[in-house]
Design an enzyme around this catalytic site. Sequence first.
Site, PDB file in Angstrom:
ATOM      1  N   GLY A 132       0.794  -1.226   0.000  1.00  0.00           N
ATOM      2  CA  GLY A 132       0.000   0.000   0.000  1.00  0.00           C
ATOM      3  C   GLY A 132       0.824   1.272   0.000  1.00  0.00           C
ATOM      4  O   GLY A 132       0.479   2.248  -0.666  1.00  0.00           O
ATOM      5  N   LEU A 134       2.092   1.915  -3.507  1.00  0.00           N
ATOM      6  CA  LEU A 134       1.006   2.341  -4.401  1.00  0.00           C
ATOM      7  C   LEU A 134       0.605   3.788  -4.111  1.00  0.00           C
ATOM      8  O   LEU A 134       0.308   4.564  -5.027  1.00  0.00           O
ATOM      9  CB  LEU A 134      -0.207   1.412  -4.263  1.00  0.00           C
ATOM     10  CG  LEU A 134       0.025  -0.095  -4.450  1.00  0.00           C
ATOM     11  CD1 LEU A 134      -1.301  -0.835  -4.524  1.00  0.00           C
ATOM     12  CD2 LEU A 134       0.849  -0.402  -5.705  1.00  0.00           C
ATOM     13  N   LYS A 179      -7.596   7.443  -3.754  1.00  0.00           N
ATOM     14  CA  LYS A 179      -6.697   8.209  -2.875  1.00  0.00           C
ATOM     15  C   LYS A 179      -5.231   7.811  -3.030  1.00  0.00           C
ATOM     16  O   LYS A 179      -4.915   6.656  -3.277  1.00  0.00           O
ATOM     17  CB  LYS A 179      -7.101   8.022  -1.410  1.00  0.00           C
ATOM     18  CG  LYS A 179      -8.399   8.709  -1.060  1.00  0.00           C
ATOM     19  CD  LYS A 179      -8.536   8.991   0.412  1.00  0.00           C
ATOM     20  CE  LYS A 179      -8.818   7.769   1.239  1.00  0.00           C
ATOM     21  NZ  LYS A 179      -9.249   8.123   2.595  1.00  0.00           N
ATOM     22  N   HIS A 229     -10.454   3.827  11.735  1.00  0.00           N
ATOM     23  CA  HIS A 229      -9.526   4.858  11.274  1.00  0.00           C
ATOM     24  C   HIS A 229      -9.719   6.185  12.019  1.00  0.00           C
ATOM     25  O   HIS A 229      -9.345   7.242  11.523  1.00  0.00           O
ATOM     26  CB  HIS A 229      -9.681   5.071   9.764  1.00  0.00           C
ATOM     27  CG  HIS A 229      -9.221   3.908   8.949  1.00  0.00           C
ATOM     28  ND1 HIS A 229      -9.910   2.710   8.914  1.00  0.00           N
ATOM     29  CD2 HIS A 229      -8.133   3.736   8.148  1.00  0.00           C
ATOM     30  CE1 HIS A 229      -9.264   1.858   8.123  1.00  0.00           C
ATOM     31  NE2 HIS A 229      -8.190   2.451   7.645  1.00  0.00           N
TER      32      HIS A 229
END
Length: 351
Positions: free
Chosen positions: A86, A89, A123, A238
């Site tokens: 992640g 990316l 995002k 989160h």
Amino acid sequence: DPQQLELATSSKRKLRRFIVIDEVVDELYGSKVREYFEENNVQHKILALPTTEETKSMDLVLKILQEVQKFSIDRRTEPIIAIGGGVCLDIVGLAASLYRRRTPYIRVPTTLLSYVDASVGAKNGVNFLQCKNKLGGYTPPVASFLDRSFIRSIPRRHISNGLGEILKMALMKHKGLFDLLKSHGKYLLDTKFQSYSGSANHGDAALQTTRIAIETMLEELAPNLWEDDLDRLVDFGHLISPELEMRVLPSLMHGEAVNIDMAFMTYVAHARGLITAEEKEQIIQCMRGLELPVWHRGCSWALIKKALMERLKHSGGQPRMPLPTGLGVAEIFNDTSEETLERAYKLWVRD
């Protein structure tokens, strides 16, 4: 675009690709990647970088862009390719969005977490001033290529880490996914999400689990790709985890920090009377079965209060707290009192 495709394939100009690959992934798969481009007669530049939370910065973005400039790509027909977890990316996505204002890029996730989470959505970003993903933007990739065979080579803890984000979608939106994780969690960890024909008792649990997780994530993200609506069920786990994760780096991985946040919020949901004691216990036991941490000493009451204050700053003055209201169903709440939060915290720490 068929016209662009025809132009690219009929052109006398040699195909060219710029690839950013995580350095650990490069050690494992770099030779195969190079072989692929060579066999297909593609001129290529492969940049292997250390892509971790600690290196996730504008410095690394600028380093990528300097190399892109040297290689000189066509801004419309030569997508930058990101191969890694992640963090990789995210960094490459931001670099591509900045180069000539928007250069296409392709995501190739190599960890379970990036497979079900970072590969989906628009995002990208980097950390800034000790804050997680403080700089970034919304530029979706032109494609995400999903290949579960990459997951074979990642350590068991990384599989568990990815299961944290899958569990998030299960708790918020899909009881069937929760049941799959409860029944097949250990099997998925043991087999590293590979599909085997001889697994009659488990069906193709790996394919089912990843497919449902991605479909529910897309269902949630697609109508709100640019986050115009700040009420987001995918924010479960989160609210506190960004503060916790950055505070204790590198001791917690992203999915682990998310799970600690979810475990606390499960206690909050129970303290509010949204879920029964039995449902709370089922959730916590499922987390343990997936080998995820359900508590961390770094998650103090002071940190929770600070994290929730930060949350108010970037969510329009409301906490917008996603909480389970059962198994696989959830709602957003703005009226959880500090007294309820503190009561939940004390029970959580006690247990």
